[in-house]
Design a protein around this motif. Sequence first.
Motif, PDB file in Angstrom:
ATOM      1  N   GLN A  34       0.824  -1.207   0.000  1.00 48.49           N
ATOM      2  CA  GLN A  34       0.000   0.000   0.000  1.00 48.49           C
ATOM      3  C   GLN A  34       0.855   1.252   0.000  1.00 48.49           C
ATOM      4  O   GLN A  34       0.545   2.241  -0.676  1.00 48.49           O
TER       5      GLN A  34
ATOM      6  N   ALA B  86       3.729   1.724  -1.314  1.00 39.68           N
ATOM      7  CA  ALA B  86       4.422   1.946  -2.583  1.00 39.68           C
ATOM      8  C   ALA B  86       3.709   2.982  -3.454  1.00 39.68           C
ATOM      9  O   ALA B  86       4.352   3.672  -4.256  1.00 39.68           O
ATOM     10  N   GLU B  87       2.393   3.119  -3.276  1.00 37.77           N
ATOM     11  CA  GLU B  87       1.626   4.076  -4.072  1.00 37.77           C
ATOM     12  C   GLU B  87       1.175   5.283  -3.240  1.00 37.77           C
ATOM     13  O   GLU B  87       0.433   6.129  -3.739  1.00 37.77           O
ATOM     14  N   ASP B  88       1.635   5.351  -1.997  1.00 42.62           N
ATOM     15  CA  ASP B  88       1.274   6.473  -1.123  1.00 42.62           C
ATOM     16  C   ASP B  88       2.169   7.670  -1.454  1.00 42.62           C
ATOM     17  O   ASP B  88       3.402   7.563  -1.387  1.00 42.62           O
ATOM     18  N   PRO B  89       1.593   8.825  -1.820  1.00 41.29           N
ATOM     19  CA  PRO B  89       2.416   9.985  -2.190  1.00 41.29           C
ATOM     20  C   PRO B  89       3.321  10.462  -1.054  1.00 41.29           C
ATOM     21  O   PRO B  89       4.394  11.014  -1.308  1.00 41.29           O
TER      22      PRO B  89
ATOM     23  N   VAL C 195       6.445   8.267  -1.180  1.00 44.61           N
ATOM     24  CA  VAL C 195       7.274   8.713  -2.308  1.00 44.61           C
ATOM     25  C   VAL C 195       8.010  10.000  -1.947  1.00 44.61           C
ATOM     26  O   VAL C 195       9.188  10.167  -2.262  1.00 44.61           O
TER      27      VAL C 195
END
Length: 264
Positions: free
Chosen positions: A236, A238-241, A244
């Motif tokens: 989850q 990995a796509e959390d801004p 990033v």
Amino acid sequence: MKNFIDVHAAEMVFSTKKGRFHALQDVNLTVAKGEFVTLIGHSGCGKSTLLNLIAGLLMPTSGALLCDNREIASPGPERAVVFQNHSLLPWLTCYENVYLGVERVFGERANKTELKRRTMDALELVGMGHAIAKRPQEISGGMKQRVGIARALAMEPKVLLMDEPFGALDALTRAHLQDELLKIVARTQSTVVMVTHDVDEAVLLSDRIVMMTNGPAATIGEILNVELERPRNRVQLAEDPRYVHYRKEVLDFLYTRHGQKLAA
């Protein structure tokens, strides 16, 4: 939150055959009870030196270090260390390796039944209860690290110090143990200081990331607060801004503001 670790103006200068080497300069850091802090930076930036100072394996040239308001003057059972090398005794079983540490810490005030219970509880906590009779050469690298972590946790330390504990493992085993460490820390509410070279590992595990400047005379360059809710799920995130963003902040510090050419 109550601070468990206080590092005040710590300096570390080593005497070598080539003269004095100034490893650390004016390091100031506090770590709160129950906090997970990672130390990250290029090779030679003093991460492991700072961890060894907190462990009491080294004494600072100047400055002071405290654990739970007591000066750190030597190693102690309230500060357990897990190294990259598991450091298990090869002639002992997994159970005996953990029991050895438990007996040393609790032997004078607990009976054998209690010592055995503490040992088994720690091995079960890291998922190694099935391998108590096996010796280190009979288990995988990841399993050896689990036993090393069990040995540290069995001493019920106030602070868990980890020096790249997953650095020698393959990527899949490393990821699995990172996830297990998240669960263990959530259950034990341990205070953790961990050295890593892995940016993703730092962001996944940490409450704060301490970024070290290049050596010699390295110090703390920046500290990044990682405000990601727990429990954490790597898929989850990995796509959390926000994940990033934190990852980019660390990479920017390491490779843009404090880039270092690797030796040939």
